[in-house]
Structure formats: C-alpha cells, structure tokens
Enzyme design. Structure first.
Site, PDB file in Angstrom:
ATOM      1  N   TYR A  98      -1.922  -0.586  10.635  1.00  0.00           N
ATOM      2  CA  TYR A  98      -1.967  -0.931   9.203  1.00  0.00           C
ATOM      3  C   TYR A  98      -0.666  -0.492   8.527  1.00  0.00           C
ATOM      4  O   TYR A  98      -0.013  -1.292   7.846  1.00  0.00           O
ATOM      5  CB  TYR A  98      -3.168  -0.240   8.562  1.00  0.00           C
ATOM      6  N   SER A 103       0.869  -1.182   0.000  1.00  0.00           N
ATOM      7  CA  SER A 103       0.000   0.000   0.000  1.00  0.00           C
ATOM      8  C   SER A 103       0.902   1.227   0.000  1.00  0.00           C
ATOM      9  O   SER A 103       2.078   1.125   0.383  1.00  0.00           O
ATOM     10  CB  SER A 103      -0.841  -0.009   1.283  1.00  0.00           C
TER      11      SER A 103
HETATM   12  N1  LIG Z   1      -8.616  -0.920  -1.310  1.00  0.00           N
HETATM   13  C1  LIG Z   1      -7.622  -0.110  -1.050  1.00  0.00           C
HETATM   14  O1  LIG Z   1      -7.788   1.123  -1.008  1.00  0.00           O
HETATM   15  C2  LIG Z   1      -6.243  -0.666  -0.814  1.00  0.00           C
HETATM   16  C3  LIG Z   1      -5.152   0.221  -0.921  1.00  0.00           C
HETATM   17  C4  LIG Z   1      -3.883  -0.284  -0.680  1.00  0.00           C
HETATM   18  C5  LIG Z   1      -3.698  -1.606  -0.376  1.00  0.00           C
HETATM   19  N2  LIG Z   1      -4.765  -2.437  -0.284  1.00  0.00           N
HETATM   20  C6  LIG Z   1      -4.527  -3.836   0.075  1.00  0.00           C
HETATM   21  O2  LIG Z   1      -5.159  -4.670  -0.857  1.00  0.00           O
HETATM   22  C7  LIG Z   1      -5.375  -5.941  -0.256  1.00  0.00           C
HETATM   23  C8  LIG Z   1      -6.762  -6.418  -0.633  1.00  0.00           C
HETATM   24  O3  LIG Z   1      -7.715  -5.552  -0.072  1.00  0.00           O
HETATM   25  P1  LIG Z   1      -9.026  -5.056  -0.847  1.00  0.00           P
HETATM   26  O4  LIG Z   1      -8.898  -3.600  -1.026  1.00  0.00           O
HETATM   27  O5  LIG Z   1      -9.295  -5.893  -2.003  1.00  0.00           O
HETATM   28  O6  LIG Z   1     -10.123  -5.236   0.315  1.00  0.00           O
HETATM   29  P2  LIG Z   1     -11.258  -6.344   0.542  1.00  0.00           P
HETATM   30  O7  LIG Z   1     -12.224  -6.296  -0.579  1.00  0.00           O
HETATM   31  O8  LIG Z   1     -11.744  -6.124   1.920  1.00  0.00           O
HETATM   32  O9  LIG Z   1     -10.468  -7.711   0.442  1.00  0.00           O
HETATM   33  C9  LIG Z   1      -9.683  -8.214   1.496  1.00  0.00           C
HETATM   34  C10 LIG Z   1      -9.442  -9.681   1.262  1.00  0.00           C
HETATM   35  O10 LIG Z   1      -8.599 -10.185   2.309  1.00  0.00           O
HETATM   36  C11 LIG Z   1      -9.209 -11.347   2.849  1.00  0.00           C
HETATM   37  N3  LIG Z   1      -8.904 -11.468   4.270  1.00  0.00           N
HETATM   38  C12 LIG Z   1      -9.132 -10.571   5.264  1.00  0.00           C
HETATM   39  N4  LIG Z   1      -8.772 -11.072   6.447  1.00  0.00           N
HETATM   40  C13 LIG Z   1      -8.323 -12.330   6.212  1.00  0.00           C
HETATM   41  C14 LIG Z   1      -7.833 -13.372   7.044  1.00  0.00           C
HETATM   42  N5  LIG Z   1      -7.731 -13.247   8.381  1.00  0.00           N
HETATM   43  N6  LIG Z   1      -7.455 -14.537   6.459  1.00  0.00           N
HETATM   44  C15 LIG Z   1      -7.557 -14.708   5.121  1.00  0.00           C
HETATM   45  N7  LIG Z   1      -8.022 -13.747   4.282  1.00  0.00           N
HETATM   46  C16 LIG Z   1      -8.404 -12.584   4.829  1.00  0.00           C
HETATM   47  C17 LIG Z   1     -10.710 -11.168   2.621  1.00  0.00           C
HETATM   48  O11 LIG Z   1     -11.349 -12.447   2.530  1.00  0.00           O
HETATM   49  P3  LIG Z   1     -12.246 -13.149   3.647  1.00  0.00           P
HETATM   50  O12 LIG Z   1     -13.029 -12.079   4.331  1.00  0.00           O
HETATM   51  O13 LIG Z   1     -13.065 -14.102   2.839  1.00  0.00           O
HETATM   52  O14 LIG Z   1     -11.283 -13.853   4.542  1.00  0.00           O
HETATM   53  C18 LIG Z   1     -10.716 -10.491   1.258  1.00  0.00           C
HETATM   54  O15 LIG Z   1     -10.665 -11.448   0.232  1.00  0.00           O
HETATM   55  C19 LIG Z   1      -5.135  -5.752   1.238  1.00  0.00           C
HETATM   56  O16 LIG Z   1      -3.879  -6.291   1.580  1.00  0.00           O
HETATM   57  C20 LIG Z   1      -5.118  -4.240   1.403  1.00  0.00           C
HETATM   58  O17 LIG Z   1      -4.317  -3.833   2.479  1.00  0.00           O
HETATM   59  C21 LIG Z   1      -6.033  -2.004  -0.492  1.00  0.00           C
END
Ligand SMILES: NC(=O)c1ccc[n+]([C@@H]2O[C@H](COP(=O)([O-])OP(=O)(O)OC[C@H]3O[C@@H](n4cnc5c(N)ncnc54)[C@H](OP(=O)(O)O)[C@@H]3O)[C@@H](O)[C@H]2O)c1
Length: 265
Positions: free
Chosen positions: A154, A141
């Site tokens: 985070y 991120s």
């Molecule tokens: N969206 C943004 O603005 C953004 C920006 C920078 C970085 N990121 C990074 O992108 C990545 C994906 O996030 P996203 O934005 O796509 O959000 P999201 O839609 O909330 O997806 C998060 C994913 O992580 C999984 N997850 C959460 N806790 C978990 C656990 N304890 N064990 C296994 N899986 C788990 C969730 O699946 P389950 O709930 O099914 O377990 C889900 O598939 C993250 O690492 C986040 O930090 C996101």
C-alpha cells in the site's frame, strides 16, 4: 472557482471518500461521472444525490484491469464531451507482513492504486491540455509520505503515486492543469474492511485506528477550500499523524524509532 456545469469524474465513488467528493461537487453544481466496480452502490450514491440523469452518469470500471482503462477513459470523456476534474480516488489498502505476503497481492495493490490511476490520467490529460484547463486530484495517503508495518504494498503504491504526480504537475504547469495530492491520515470508511491480507483475501474487519477516526464527509468539508484553490498537497489527519509527517522531514530516524514501537492495526 465555481463548479457549475463542470465535468467531474470520480473513481472509487461508490463509498467513503469518493462518495463524499461526489456530494461536495454535486452541491456546487458540477456534472458527475461516478466510477467503481459495484454498479448497485454507484446507483445508490446517484439516488441519494437526487437521481439526476442529466447531471450524474455511472461508468463501471475495474482499476485492476489495465487493458480496459484507455477505452473506459474515452467513454468517460464522451459522456459529457470533456473532463474538467479527474479524481483518482479508488483504492485498496493492506494488512499483512511483507515477508508473508504473496507477490500477487503486492501487484494487485500496485495495479489498483498506482497503474489504474496512471492509466486513466494518461488518457484524460490530452483533453485538459487541449482545453488549457483542468484539475487532477489524487487521494494519496500519509502512507505516501512514510511507511509503517503491515502496509508495504500500500505504502509503495502511494509513494509511487506521489512520484508520478510530482512529475505530471511539473509537466502540466504550462497547460494550466493543476495537480492536487490529498494525503489523509485514518478516515472512517470501509478501507480497513476491504484491505488485502497476505493471500489477497479481504481483512474483513474494522481496525481500532479507523473506528474512531473522522468521517469522510467531515474530511471533504474540511479540505474543500484547499481543493477549490487547487492546493498542490493537502494533509488531513490527527495531531499524532501530522507530527509523524513533520518528523519524517526533520528527523526520520526518530520517527522510525517511534513507529517501530507503535501499535499498527
Ligand atoms: N480511509 C482512510 O483511512 C484513507 C486514508 C488515506 C487514504 N485513503 C485513500 O482513499 C481512497 C478511498 O478509500 P476510502 O477510504 O474511501 O475506502 P472505501 O470506502 O473502501 O472506498 C474505496 C473505493 O475504491 C473503489 N475500488 C476499490 N477497488 C477498486 C477497483 N479494483 N476498481 C475500481 N474501484 C475500486 C471501491 O469501489 P468498488 O468496491 O465499488 O469497486 C470504493 O468506491 C483510497 O485510495 C485510499 O487509499 C483512505
């Protein structure tokens, strides 16, 4: 680089960025292992991709359960016999003032975002070293590059990933295993809804910053060329966030002055 019949393991594949990675690799002919906690959502992703049993396997795991992860990684390896691409993408964010946040909440962020990815990577690397090829991708991120309010645990977990994978990259050059850190700014997913508050409960709403952001499919489309060329770091964000990234390098004091007055949701 072609992905035909390559084995791609994606954590956090049940929604958002992980789901978009799954679509992109599937389109290019890869075989997928989809992981996260919610099997029903992984099944939905599989069905949306065409419910192809030969090419898509589901492996339920919880990144917070460190003791289970070595066995989960070995199970993943055995599903298709190897792993060519590991995408450490599963993660959770945070919305709380550090002074009010329980240490358990900070630990949870570190467990899921940092230790979970570290544990899986540690098991998969020997396979990649043996086959003298592989690609480890980490969804870090911009919070892995600079901190803002309400993201202490985070940002710490993402900074830790940056340090860990910088070292792994150095160690892996001679084995032809590449490491890519993907550093997005705000992307419109469920990340804000699922963010932890001070006591560890879910934030439960969408923040304004993310509501108007780029969606995850567009994000993956826009970085796809860089993913395929195994670029070491990829930034994908709006103009303001990119400016902050450059200011962090050129004038961190100026960035801090700007950020302390910024509205962060
Ligand atoms: N969206 C943004 O603005 C953004 C920006 C920078 C970085 N990121 C990074 O992108 C990545 C994906 O996030 P996203 O934005 O796509 O959000 P999201 O839609 O909330 O997806 C998060 C994913 O992580 C999984 N997850 C959460 N806790 C978990 C656990 N304890 N064990 C296994 N899986 C788990 C969730 O699946 P389950 O709930 O099914 O377990 C889900 O598939 C993250 O690492 C986040 O930090 C996101």
């Amino acid at each position: 680089m072609t992905y035909k019949n390559k084995i791609v393991w994606i954590t956090g594949a049940s929604s958002g960025i992980g789901e978009s990675f799954a679509k992109a690799y599937y389109r290019e002919g890869a075989k997928l292992i989809l992981s996260s906690r919610r099997t029903e959502e992984l099944e939905r992703v599989k069905k949306d991709l065409g419910a192809d049993d030969e090419r898509i396997k589901i492996l339920k795991l919880d990144l917070a359960l460190a003791h289970e992860l070595p066995a989960k990684a070995n199970e993943a390896i055995s599903l298709f016999g190897t792993i060519d691409v590991l995408i450490n993408n599963g993660g959770i964010s945070q919305r709380s003032l550090f002074a009010e946040t329980e240490m358990e909440t900070i630990r949870k962020l570190m467990e899921v975002n940092f230790f979970g990815s570290a544990a899986l990577t540690r098991e998969v690397l020997p396979v990649m070293m043996e086959q003298r090829s592989g690609h480890v991708i980490v969804t870090s991120s911009l919070a892995g590059k600079f901190g803002t309010k309400f993201r202490s645990g985070y940002a710490a977990s993402k900074h830790a990933l940056q340090g860990l994978f910088d070292c792994i990259r150095q160690e892996m050059y001679e084995y032809n295993v590449a490491v890519t850190m993907v550093c997005p700014g705000p992307i419109k997913t469920n990340i804000t809804m699922n963010s932890l508050t001070a006591d560890g409960s879910n934030f439960g709403k969408m923040g304004a910053l993310h509501d108007h952001a780029m969606d995850a499919d567009e994000m993956v489309d826009r970085i796809w060329g860089k993913i395929k060329s195994q670029k070491e770091e990829i930034y994908i964000a709006g103009k303001k966030e990119m400016l902050a990234l450059y200011l962090k390098r050129l004038s961190p004091a100026l960035l801090n002055k700007i950020l302390k007055n910024s509205k962060v949701t």
